[in-house]
Motif scaffolding. Structure first.
Motif, PDB file in Angstrom:
ATOM      1  N   LEU A  96      16.642   0.767   9.438  1.00  0.00           N
ATOM      2  CA  LEU A  96      17.001   2.095   8.938  1.00  0.00           C
ATOM      3  C   LEU A  96      15.747   2.947   8.837  1.00  0.00           C
ATOM      4  CD1 LEU A  96      19.639   1.376   6.146  1.00  0.00           C
ATOM      5  CD2 LEU A  96      20.003   1.969   8.549  1.00  0.00           C
ATOM      6  N   THR A  97      15.745   4.084   9.529  1.00  0.00           N
ATOM      7  CA  THR A  97      14.566   4.945   9.591  1.00  0.00           C
ATOM      8  C   THR A  97      14.720   6.166   8.684  1.00  0.00           C
ATOM      9  OG1 THR A  97      15.431   6.226  11.462  1.00  0.00           O
ATOM     10  CG2 THR A  97      14.174   4.238  11.982  1.00  0.00           C
ATOM     11  N   LYS A  98      13.587   6.834   8.473  1.00  0.00           N
ATOM     12  CA  LYS A  98      13.521   8.094   7.708  1.00  0.00           C
ATOM     13  C   LYS A  98      13.966   7.919   6.257  1.00  0.00           C
ATOM     14  CE  LYS A  98      14.220  10.159  12.155  1.00  0.00           C
ATOM     15  NZ  LYS A  98      15.195  10.464  13.161  1.00  0.00           N
ATOM     16  N   ILE A  99      13.680   6.770   5.696  1.00  0.00           N
ATOM     17  CA  ILE A  99      14.102   6.500   4.321  1.00  0.00           C
ATOM     18  C   ILE A  99      13.267   7.267   3.296  1.00  0.00           C
ATOM     19  CG2 ILE A  99      14.941   4.197   4.905  1.00  0.00           C
ATOM     20  CD1 ILE A  99      12.352   3.168   3.446  1.00  0.00           C
ATOM     21  N   ASP A 100      12.134   7.816   3.723  1.00  0.00           N
ATOM     22  CA  ASP A 100      11.253   8.514   2.781  1.00  0.00           C
ATOM     23  C   ASP A 100      11.805   9.854   2.329  1.00  0.00           C
ATOM     24  OD1 ASP A 100      10.578   8.925   5.655  1.00  0.00           O
ATOM     25  OD2 ASP A 100       9.415  10.586   4.842  1.00  0.00           O
ATOM     26  N   ILE A 101      12.854  10.348   3.002  1.00  0.00           N
ATOM     27  CA  ILE A 101      13.338  11.691   2.678  1.00  0.00           C
ATOM     28  C   ILE A 101      14.548  11.684   1.744  1.00  0.00           C
ATOM     29  CG2 ILE A 101      12.440  12.775   4.763  1.00  0.00           C
ATOM     30  CD1 ILE A 101      15.139  12.458   6.025  1.00  0.00           C
ATOM     31  N   SER A 127      13.866  -1.551   6.284  1.00  0.00           N
ATOM     32  CA  SER A 127      13.665  -0.127   6.019  1.00  0.00           C
ATOM     33  C   SER A 127      12.370   0.282   6.702  1.00  0.00           C
ATOM     34  CB  SER A 127      13.555   0.147   4.518  1.00  0.00           C
ATOM     35  OG  SER A 127      14.714  -0.286   3.861  1.00  0.00           O
ATOM     36  N   TYR A 128      12.360   1.479   7.300  1.00  0.00           N
ATOM     37  CA  TYR A 128      11.139   1.908   7.981  1.00  0.00           C
ATOM     38  C   TYR A 128      10.916   3.408   7.842  1.00  0.00           C
ATOM     39  CZ  TYR A 128       7.872   3.367  11.516  1.00  0.00           C
ATOM     40  OH  TYR A 128       6.810   3.961  12.133  1.00  0.00           O
ATOM     41  N   THR A 129       9.683   3.768   7.586  1.00  0.00           N
ATOM     42  CA  THR A 129       9.227   5.145   7.665  1.00  0.00           C
ATOM     43  C   THR A 129       7.781   5.124   8.142  1.00  0.00           C
ATOM     44  OG1 THR A 129       8.578   7.110   6.395  1.00  0.00           O
ATOM     45  CG2 THR A 129       8.721   5.041   5.181  1.00  0.00           C
ATOM     46  N   LYS A 130       7.407   6.069   8.960  1.00  0.00           N
ATOM     47  CA  LYS A 130       6.038   6.091   9.479  1.00  0.00           C
ATOM     48  C   LYS A 130       5.017   6.385   8.386  1.00  0.00           C
ATOM     49  CE  LYS A 130       6.225  10.928  11.058  1.00  0.00           C
ATOM     50  NZ  LYS A 130       6.113  11.797  12.238  1.00  0.00           N
ATOM     51  N   LYS A 131       5.489   6.775   7.211  1.00  0.00           N
ATOM     52  CA  LYS A 131       4.585   7.065   6.095  1.00  0.00           C
ATOM     53  C   LYS A 131       4.186   5.814   5.320  1.00  0.00           C
ATOM     54  CE  LYS A 131       6.207  11.816   5.458  1.00  0.00           C
ATOM     55  NZ  LYS A 131       6.763  12.806   4.507  1.00  0.00           N
ATOM     56  N   SER A 132       4.745   4.660   5.682  1.00  0.00           N
ATOM     57  CA  SER A 132       4.444   3.427   4.949  1.00  0.00           C
ATOM     58  C   SER A 132       3.874   2.363   5.886  1.00  0.00           C
ATOM     59  CB  SER A 132       5.703   2.893   4.258  1.00  0.00           C
ATOM     60  OG  SER A 132       5.470   1.611   3.718  1.00  0.00           O
ATOM     61  N   GLU A 133       2.581   2.081   5.758  1.00  0.00           N
ATOM     62  CA  GLU A 133       1.956   1.025   6.557  1.00  0.00           C
ATOM     63  C   GLU A 133       2.533  -0.339   6.205  1.00  0.00           C
ATOM     64  OE1 GLU A 133      -2.242   0.597   6.702  1.00  0.00           O
ATOM     65  OE2 GLU A 133      -2.548   2.405   7.901  1.00  0.00           O
ATOM     66  N   LYS A 134       2.907  -0.510   4.942  1.00  0.00           N
ATOM     67  CA  LYS A 134       3.457  -1.786   4.488  1.00  0.00           C
ATOM     68  C   LYS A 134       4.764  -2.111   5.218  1.00  0.00           C
ATOM     69  CE  LYS A 134       5.002  -4.260   0.337  1.00  0.00           C
ATOM     70  NZ  LYS A 134       5.229  -4.178  -1.123  1.00  0.00           N
ATOM     71  N   PHE A 162       8.378   4.978  16.020  1.00  0.00           N
ATOM     72  CA  PHE A 162       7.931   3.646  15.606  1.00  0.00           C
ATOM     73  C   PHE A 162       6.914   3.091  16.595  1.00  0.00           C
ATOM     74  CE2 PHE A 162       8.556  -0.865  16.647  1.00  0.00           C
ATOM     75  CZ  PHE A 162       7.980  -1.443  15.522  1.00  0.00           C
ATOM     76  N   LEU A 163       7.191   3.199  17.897  1.00  0.00           N
ATOM     77  CA  LEU A 163       6.282   2.688  18.915  1.00  0.00           C
ATOM     78  C   LEU A 163       4.905   3.353  18.816  1.00  0.00           C
ATOM     79  CD1 LEU A 163       8.424   2.329  22.159  1.00  0.00           C
ATOM     80  CD2 LEU A 163       6.896   0.610  21.205  1.00  0.00           C
ATOM     81  N   LYS A 164       4.916   4.661  18.656  1.00  0.00           N
ATOM     82  CA  LYS A 164       3.665   5.416  18.565  1.00  0.00           C
ATOM     83  C   LYS A 164       2.834   4.934  17.372  1.00  0.00           C
ATOM     84  CE  LYS A 164       2.307  10.223  19.397  1.00  0.00           C
ATOM     85  NZ  LYS A 164       2.177  10.128  20.840  1.00  0.00           N
TER      86      LYS A 164
END
Length: 327
Positions: A96-101, A127-134, A162-164
């Motif tokens: 699941l992407t864009k969870i930070d918003i 859960s995934y967001t590009k704002k979280s390295e963890k 995600f790839l970027k």
């Protein structure tokens, strides 16, 4: 001439300007076709048809037969968006992407359990967001177990983003992956190496509803999302982007929209021109009315919803994700 465009995955060619992968004058160092070059540098946004049907994509995934990570924008979750994922029979995971918003008042743990219960999902959910390295590291560490993974998902769900981020995180180098706000950027399969992980990026699955380009550009919220709550009366008609007209039959009701705040809403108090399609939906309890590919409306009270539109619209009614304007 078998070099692939690193933007869309099409084979580069200089013989037919109407076909994918066209470059006017091909050079050795060229990595993008003309279409992707103009998309990257001039922000031209082509409305390309997908190269694969949803069924063809599933068949290709079966042939590759590698673990699948299925990317899905949190605000695009629906039966329609999850249908390809549920049809995959090999090892698979939901990302699941864009969870930070999402609003800060919403518990991510409770939300994930709700999603699993509503849609009967047994697979592990990341859960995934590009704002979280963890979160990025957690996902990459899991992918290392199988060495080769296939990235699937609805179009514009965040696979390329995600790839970027993954290539920068692991290799500390800029990545030529093309990220665009428009759907259908990736038209064919592309292979990427992230340290010792082999990732195969695939074209996205498509939604049934064909939204226009103005709406598609507003689909993904860019920052923290504040729900838009509208008080509705029986005589009120909610105009969504001059495309979907929604009304309900109670004297007073509250409807909250979850999606990009850039969408244009207008409340009308008079009849509109009759549209080609009229849909009547019975809401028995607090529920979400989902417009796949765009977002969803949380309906506070049991009522009858009427939708009028000129497009072939798909929709879904499900138990409320967030329970109103806040969790």
């Amino acid at each position: 001439m078998n070099k692939k465009c690193l933007g869309c995955g099409s084979i580069l060619q200089n013989t037919n300007a109407t076909m994918t992968g066209f470059v006017p004058n091909q050079k050795e160092d060229m990595i993008y076709c003309e279409r992707c070059f103009r998309l990257l540098h001039y922000h031209e946004l082509p409305m390309d048809e997908l190269s694969f049907t949803n069924q063809e994509l599933l068949e290709e995934a079966k042939k590759i037969h590698k673990p699948v990570y299925y990317f899905l924008d949190l605000f695009q979750i629906s039966k329609e968006a999850l249908d390809p994922f549920l049809k995959i029979n090999q090892e698979k995971y939901l990302v699941l992407t864009k969870i930070d918003i999402i609003p800060k008042t919403i518990s991510m743990e409770r939300l994930l359990k709700r999603i699993q219960n509503i849609y009967k999902i047994d697979s592990k959910i990341f859960s995934y967001t590009k704002k979280s390295e963890k979160l990025l590291a957690t996902l990459l560490n899991h992918m290392e177990n199988s060495k080769t993974s296939l990235l699937l998902g609805m179009t514009n769900a965040g696979k390329s983003s995600f790839l970027k981020e993954a290539i920068w995180y692991q290799n500390h180098e800029k990545c030529p992956v093309l990220v665009s706000e428009m759907p259908n950027t990736t038209l064919s399969f592309l292979d990427w190496k992230v340290n010792n992980i082999h990732l195969i990026d695939a074209p996205g699955f498509s939604f049934k509803t064909k939204w226009n380009s103005e709406i598609l550009l507003k689909v993904t919220p860019k920052v923290y999302m504040k729900p838009i709550t509208m008080q509705m009366k029986r005589e009120t008609i909610l105009n969504f982007e001059n495309t979907v007209f929604l009304s309900q039959n109670l004297e007073q009701n509250s409807i909250t929209f979850y999606g990009n705040q850039a969408f244009i809403f207008e409340k009308k108090y008079k009849m509109i021109e009759k549209k080609e399609q009229e849909i009547k939906i019975k809401i028995d309890k607090k529920s979400d009315l989902v417009l796949p590919g765009v977002g969803f409306f949380a309906i506070s009270k049991p009522c009858q919803i009427t939708i009028q539109t000129d497009i072939l619209l798909s929709y879904e009614v499900r138990p409320s994700f967030f329970g109103g304007s806040h969790d």
